[in-house]
Design a protein around this motif. Structure first.
Motif, short mmCIF file in Angstrom:
data_model
loop_
_atom_site.label_atom_id
_atom_site.label_comp_id
_atom_site.label_asym_id
_atom_site.label_seq_id
_atom_site.Cartn_x
_atom_site.Cartn_y
_atom_site.Cartn_z
N LYS A 212 0.83 -1.21 0.00
CA LYS A 212 0.00 0.00 0.00
C LYS A 212 0.86 1.26 0.00
CE LYS A 212 -4.03 2.06 2.26
NZ LYS A 212 -4.84 2.05 1.04
N PHE A 213 2.04 1.17 0.58
CA PHE A 213 2.95 2.32 0.62
C PHE A 213 4.11 2.16 -0.36
CE2 PHE A 213 0.74 2.44 4.70
CZ PHE A 213 0.40 3.78 4.79
N ASN A 219 8.17 5.34 3.65
CA ASN A 219 6.90 6.01 3.38
C ASN A 219 5.86 5.64 4.44
OD1 ASN A 219 5.07 7.59 1.99
ND2 ASN A 219 4.53 5.99 0.52
N LEU A 220 5.83 4.35 4.81
CA LEU A 220 4.91 3.90 5.85
C LEU A 220 5.21 4.60 7.18
CD1 LEU A 220 3.79 0.24 6.52
CD2 LEU A 220 4.56 1.67 8.41
N HIS A 223 3.94 8.26 7.25
CA HIS A 223 2.50 8.35 7.50
C HIS A 223 2.18 8.02 8.97
CE1 HIS A 223 2.09 8.45 3.13
NE2 HIS A 223 0.83 8.80 3.31
N GLY A 305 1.98 0.43 10.83
CA GLY A 305 0.90 0.47 9.85
C GLY A 305 -0.42 0.88 10.47
N ALA A 308 -0.36 4.51 10.92
CA ALA A 308 -0.48 5.20 9.65
C ALA A 308 -1.90 5.21 9.10
CB ALA A 308 0.48 4.57 8.63
#
Length: 530
Positions: A212-213, A219-220, A223, A305, A308
């Motif tokens: 998803k990221f 990136n995860l 977030h 996660g 995020a």
């Protein structure tokens, strides 16, 4: 701030259906494979499992609600400090691999009391070992049942302490049924199935989150920081334990308990008797370590996660608070069906651990206290098993009441307390018994009771029970010990008192039994006699 809606009430039927089907299937498995023979069949499955099977079951026994629910929530909330639980829980396996597993398997039969009493006076040492086992088991079970209650409360959208208390009582009753229906063999197969499902579930969620990221962990993490009130501070130590010198000391105490506690956990030690020899016991630990390592790597991704995608505020506002991070994440990425599946796997996780704990405690009372202390060995297998089942019922009820008291506490933290009790009461006594020839009955009793007593006293008079907004009794304050985990004090107390008791006590060392124990511990010769 990304704050998704909590689980809608209409999804409760689907959640509960998936959950109920899973419970019925596992109950059927327990019934079909359980032994109904001797006490050896009931307590240790006749030592019939291989190292690989037992290792996977060990990981199933070990990866509890603290690991799946508590650690994921701690990472989502506190970041780096939450992941320290995973590190402590994993490193702890080295103690078992290097010092405990093989020797314990060779010198015992059913319980830890067999090892401790081998060359000591039987009755007082077995009674002390049983007291320690029961105390640790109940504390551990309180955490698991509280986690199960919070999980089902989340599924059914039950808010408020009274509603959650009713859920905990119902869940606890289901768990007691598992133990009464089957013995160690049924429990082991549930643990194996549960470990496989748990590993598969966390691996799939981890892969999905990374995808998803853009398969960018950076990136995860970015977030996750954006959706956490602490921001980028969650990537460094100190969010939970760096506020003052006192909280830093509390973290050191917790770390000691996590790393040293597994060597004294009765339900882990008992699993070494379900294999036929010491070689398979060592293989069990190696298998368990690899499974646990993979799992904890996944929890790092799942925890961040959850921060995020769900957001820390939404997690803390849900029933179960921090412990709701993984289920809420499952709902966010897969809807009601995935939530039901993850909740069922989480419940199976708790179920397997509670079954193992209950079996261990009931075996300790029935084998150590009833058979060897009260009846002095004059007893048959059927009577021992009956006493064990009655003990399981009593322990289950006590754990349900305790689980109601600790609603809202982080499960990983509560399990950390159980580890402190295990390290304080059992580890020193086991190591002295296995490696110190001069160690005697007085030293054994001093070590167990001083560790158990000091740990209990410090917890009662700590912020865990009173004097803090997140205490069990927040409205009163009788705390004088400032740390939430007593390990830094109670563990050394146990080791020191064991030494003092050995030198002060006038017990003569039975050199013949000591020599026999050494031979058994190193070679396994005669290890299953008697």
């Amino acid at each position: 701030m990304n704050e998704p809606q909590l689980i809608p009430a209409g999804s409760a039927i689907i959640n509960t259906s998936v959950f109920a089907v899973f419970v019925l299937i596992t109950l059927f498995i327990v019934y079909r494979v359980s032994n109904r023979g001797t006490s050896s069949d009931y307590f240790v499955a006749g030592s019939s499992f291989s190292g690989a099977q037992n290792g996977i079951a060990l990981s199933g026994d070990y990866l509890s609600a603290a690991s799946f629910l508590g650690i994921a929530g701690a990472i989502a909330t506190y970041g780096y400090d939450g992941f320290l639980y995973s590190i402590g829980f994993l490193v702890a396996w080295l103690i078992n691999l290097l010092l405990i597993a093989e020797r314990t398997r060779n010198t015992g039969r059913f319980t830890m009391g067999d090892v401790l009493s081998f060359r000591m006076r039987q009755r007082p040492v077995r009674a002390a070992a049983a007291a320690s086992t029961l105390a640790i088991t109940i504390i551990y079970m309180i955490a698991q049942i509280a986690g199960a209650g919070g999980l089902v409360a989340l599924l059914l959208n039950v808010h408020g302490k009274f509603g959650q208390a009713l859920v905990i009582a119902a869940v606890g009753a289901i768990m007691i049924t598992y133990v009464l229906v089957g013995g160690m063999k049924g429990t082991t197969w549930v643990q194996i199935i549960k470990a496989a499902l748990l590993l598969l579930s966390v691996a799939m969620i981890t892969i999905f989150l990374l995808g998803k990221f853009g398969y960018s962990f950076t990136n995860l993490l970015q977030h996750a920081a954006d959706n956490n009130p602490h921001g980028r501070d969650i990537f460094a130590p100190g969010v939970q334990y760096g506020k003052s010198e006192l909280t830093k000391l509390d973290f050191v105490s917790l770390s000691l308990a996590l790393v040293l506690g597994i060597g004294g956990l009765p339900h882990v030690l008992m699993r070494f008797y379900t294999v036929p020899n010491a070689r398979e016991a060592r293989r069990s630990v190696v298998w368990a370590t690899w499974v646990v390592a993979v799992f904890y790597i996944c929890t790092l991704v799942i925890g961040y996660g959850a921060a995020a995608l769900v957001g820390t505020d939404a997690i803390l506002d849900a029933p179960g608070a921090e412990n709701s991070a993984a289920p809420l994440l499952a709902y966010r990425i897969g809807g009601t069906v995935l939530l039901g599946i993850i909740a069922a796997v989480a419940f199976a996780t708790i179920l397997a651990v509670v079954a193992g704990l209950t079996l261990t405690a009931s075996a300790s009372f029935a084998h150590d206290v009833y058979a060897n202390v009260i009846r002095r060995g004059d007893i048959d297998s059927d009577s021992v098993v009956k006493v064990a089942r009655l003990t399981a019922l009593v322990i289950g009820i006590a754990s349900i009441l305790g689980g109601i008291l600790v609603i809202g506490q982080n499960i990983a933290f509560l399990v950390g307390l159980a580890f402190a009790f295990a390290a304080s009461a059992n580890l020193s006594t086991l190591l002295y018994s296995l490696f110190w020839k001069r160690f005697n009955t007085t030293g054994t009793l001093c070590s167990i009771y001083s560790g158990l007593g000091s740990c209990l006293l410090l917890v009662i008079f700590s912020p865990v029970v009173s004097g803090s907004p997140d205490s069990i009794l927040p409205s009163v304050d009788f705390a004088f010990f400032p740390l939430k985990n007593p390990g830094i004090v109670s563990i050394p107390v146990s080791f020191i008192c064991g030494i003092i008791g050995t030198f002060v006590g006038r017990d003569s060392v039975d050199e013949e039994r000591q020599a026999e124990m050494e031979v058994r511990a190193l070679t396994g010769i005669g290890s299953r006699a008697g």
